[in-house]
Design an enzyme around this catalytic site. Structure first.
Site, PDB file in Angstrom:
ATOM      1  N   LYS A   1     -17.712  55.594  48.734  1.00 42.46           N
ATOM      2  CA  LYS A   1     -17.225  55.188  47.410  1.00 42.46           C
ATOM      3  C   LYS A   1     -18.423  55.058  46.462  1.00 42.46           C
ATOM      4  O   LYS A   1     -19.367  55.831  46.583  1.00 42.46           O
ATOM      5  CB  LYS A   1     -16.384  53.908  47.523  1.00 42.46           C
ATOM      6  CG  LYS A   1     -15.295  54.062  48.600  1.00 42.46           C
ATOM      7  CD  LYS A   1     -14.256  53.002  48.566  1.00 42.46           C
ATOM      8  CE  LYS A   1     -13.210  53.272  49.649  1.00 42.46           C
ATOM      9  NZ  LYS A   1     -12.102  52.344  49.633  1.00 42.46           N
TER      10      LYS A   1
ATOM     11  N   SER B   1      -9.205  49.707  56.222  1.00 42.22           N
ATOM     12  CA  SER B   1      -9.738  48.614  57.043  1.00 42.22           C
ATOM     13  C   SER B   1      -9.973  49.005  58.505  1.00 42.22           C
ATOM     14  O   SER B   1      -9.742  48.199  59.414  1.00 42.22           O
ATOM     15  CB  SER B   1      -8.845  47.366  56.947  1.00 42.22           C
ATOM     16  OG  SER B   1      -8.841  46.873  55.623  1.00 42.22           O
TER      17      SER B   1
ATOM     18  N   GLY C   1      -9.658  48.117  52.013  1.00 42.08           N
ATOM     19  CA  GLY C   1     -10.551  47.038  51.585  1.00 42.08           C
ATOM     20  C   GLY C   1      -9.970  45.651  51.758  1.00 42.08           C
ATOM     21  O   GLY C   1     -10.547  44.672  51.291  1.00 42.08           O
TER      22      GLY C   1
ATOM     23  N   ASN D   1     -16.411  57.230  53.786  1.00 41.13           N
ATOM     24  CA  ASN D   1     -16.319  57.326  52.329  1.00 41.13           C
ATOM     25  C   ASN D   1     -17.137  56.179  51.738  1.00 41.13           C
ATOM     26  O   ASN D   1     -16.708  55.027  51.768  1.00 41.13           O
ATOM     27  CB  ASN D   1     -14.837  57.226  51.914  1.00 41.13           C
ATOM     28  CG  ASN D   1     -14.666  57.189  50.409  1.00 41.13           C
ATOM     29  OD1 ASN D   1     -15.608  57.402  49.658  1.00 41.13           O
ATOM     30  ND2 ASN D   1     -13.445  56.914  49.968  1.00 41.13           N
TER      31      ASN D   1
ATOM     32  N   GLU E   1      -7.790  55.462  44.871  1.00 42.77           N
ATOM     33  CA  GLU E   1      -8.559  54.855  43.781  1.00 42.77           C
ATOM     34  C   GLU E   1      -8.667  55.813  42.596  1.00 42.77           C
ATOM     35  O   GLU E   1      -8.727  55.389  41.447  1.00 42.77           O
ATOM     36  CB  GLU E   1      -9.943  54.426  44.313  1.00 42.77           C
ATOM     37  CG  GLU E   1      -9.817  53.195  45.200  1.00 42.77           C
ATOM     38  CD  GLU E   1     -10.885  53.048  46.260  1.00 42.77           C
ATOM     39  OE1 GLU E   1     -11.904  53.764  46.218  1.00 42.77           O
ATOM     40  OE2 GLU E   1     -10.687  52.201  47.163  1.00 42.77           O
TER      41      GLU E   1
ATOM     42  N   GLU F   1      -3.677  56.785  54.004  1.00 44.01           N
ATOM     43  CA  GLU F   1      -4.361  55.553  53.626  1.00 44.01           C
ATOM     44  C   GLU F   1      -3.384  54.645  52.886  1.00 44.01           C
ATOM     45  O   GLU F   1      -3.214  54.772  51.654  1.00 44.01           O
ATOM     46  CB  GLU F   1      -5.558  55.854  52.712  1.00 44.01           C
ATOM     47  CG  GLU F   1      -6.653  56.655  53.378  1.00 44.01           C
ATOM     48  CD  GLU F   1      -8.018  56.369  52.749  1.00 44.01           C
ATOM     49  OE1 GLU F   1      -8.975  56.212  53.506  1.00 44.01           O
ATOM     50  OE2 GLU F   1      -8.113  56.267  51.512  1.00 44.01           O
TER      51      GLU F   1
ATOM     52  N   HIS G   1      -7.828  60.536  46.520  1.00 44.73           N
ATOM     53  CA  HIS G   1      -7.977  59.156  46.998  1.00 44.73           C
ATOM     54  C   HIS G   1      -7.180  58.234  46.077  1.00 44.73           C
ATOM     55  O   HIS G   1      -7.135  58.452  44.866  1.00 44.73           O
ATOM     56  CB  HIS G   1      -9.455  58.748  47.033  1.00 44.73           C
ATOM     57  CG  HIS G   1      -9.659  57.470  47.788  1.00 44.73           C
ATOM     58  ND1 HIS G   1      -9.354  56.242  47.244  1.00 44.73           N
ATOM     59  CD2 HIS G   1     -10.086  57.238  49.052  1.00 44.73           C
ATOM     60  CE1 HIS G   1      -9.601  55.303  48.153  1.00 44.73           C
ATOM     61  NE2 HIS G   1     -10.045  55.876  49.261  1.00 44.73           N
TER      62      HIS G   1
HETATM   63  P1  13P Z   1     -11.885  50.526  53.785  1.00 40.53           P
HETATM   64  O1  13P Z   1     -12.270  51.076  55.135  1.00 40.53           O
HETATM   65  O2  13P Z   1     -13.032  49.804  53.115  1.00 40.53           O
HETATM   66  O3  13P Z   1     -10.624  49.741  53.848  1.00 40.53           O
HETATM   67  O4  13P Z   1     -11.599  51.782  52.823  1.00 40.53           O
HETATM   68  C1  13P Z   1     -10.749  52.801  53.261  1.00 40.53           C
HETATM   69  C2  13P Z   1     -10.820  53.909  52.316  1.00 40.53           C
HETATM   70  O5  13P Z   1     -10.364  53.840  51.193  1.00 40.53           O
HETATM   71  C3  13P Z   1     -11.498  55.139  52.777  1.00 40.53           C
HETATM   72  O6  13P Z   1     -11.301  56.205  51.915  1.00 40.53           O
END
Ligand code: 13P
Length: 252
Positions: free
Chosen positions: A11, A212, A173, A9, A97, A167, A95
């Protein structure tokens, strides 16, 4: 036996000039991995570039969100048909976010997943708890609420055409992934929740872990019995790291 899926992803990251090097490395790398499926979920403006560079390679691609509406006055949204035109196989729905920043409800996430499936796309439906919810002991309550809305809105039989992703928000992150015990507990619980509605769908559905994931922790996570791959954020932007995670999934 469930095939593992490692999906990146991106983002809101990437650039027209910088993407080709990464995409070409993934196209070559994915060709060396027979037992693992690889995919990238890129920002909408890069979908056609991604289609051009990954067509014919074993690395699939997709979007990071989709509208539940077919078409019309929905400024800023991307439809299932548009993703189809860009050759997408996958799309992320729900997601954290987007749930947090765009106030997407469980029902809206379910409607998006349903629209994606109706259009022949595979939604990667994300669920996960905040740190506060985990510390209050509410993890399973939260992910079951999110999952139940999808089972209800999509229908458990059609869920066979979806992928789930656990997740934990506190792991995204942060550099600090869930421990193998924490991940396995939630993955097994999600699977048995689906199985209680339909055993075959529960046994077959891929459940990815995200939060992560990096080369140093991928193997132990990928070895867990109910972890069927990874949804990778930051590490998916570095070709070598993303391919290392793919190789960990292949050897697990
Ligand atoms: P990270 O791997 O940067 O922690 O992000 C995970 C994520 O949100 C994937 O959709």
């Amino acid at each position: 036996m469930r095939v593992k899926l490692v999906a990146g992803n991106w983002k809101m990251q990437g650039s027209l000039g910088g993407n080709p090097a990464l995409l070409k490395a993934l196209a070559c790398g994915a060709a060396t991995l027979e037992s693992v499926a690889m995919a990238v979920l890129v920002p909408a403006p890069y979908l056609f570039q991604t289609q051009t560079l990954l067509s014919g390679s074993p690395c699939a691609w997709g979007g990071q969100d989709v509208s539940e509406e077919e078409n019309g006055p929905f400024t800023g949204e991307v439809s299932v048909a548009m993703l189809q035109e860009a050759g997408c196989r996958y799309v992320i729905t729900g997601h954290s976010e987007r749930r947090a920043r765009h106030l997407e409800s469980d029902q809206r996430v379910a409607a998006k997943a349903s629209a994606a499936i109706a259009g022949g796309l595979t939604p990667i439906v994300c669920v996960g708890e905040t740190l506060d919810e985990r510390e209050r002991g509410e993890t399973l309550q939260v992910v079951f609420r999110q999952l139940d809305a999808v089972i209800q809105g999509v229908g458990v039989h059609r869920l066979a055409n979806a992928v789930l992703a656990y997740e934990p928000i506190w792991a995204i992150g942060s550099g600090k992934s869930a421990t193998p015990e924490q991940a396995q507990e939630v993955h097994a619980a999600l699977r048995s929740r689906v199985s209680s509605s339909d055993w075959v769908v529960g046994a077959g559905i891929q459940i990815l872990y995200g939060g992560s994931v990096k080369p140093s922790n991928a193997l132990e996570l990928m070895r867990l019995p109910d972890v069927d791959g990874a949804l990778v954020g930051g590490a998916s932007l570095v070709a070598n790291d993303f391919m290392d995670i793919g190789r960990a999934a292949a050897t697990a």
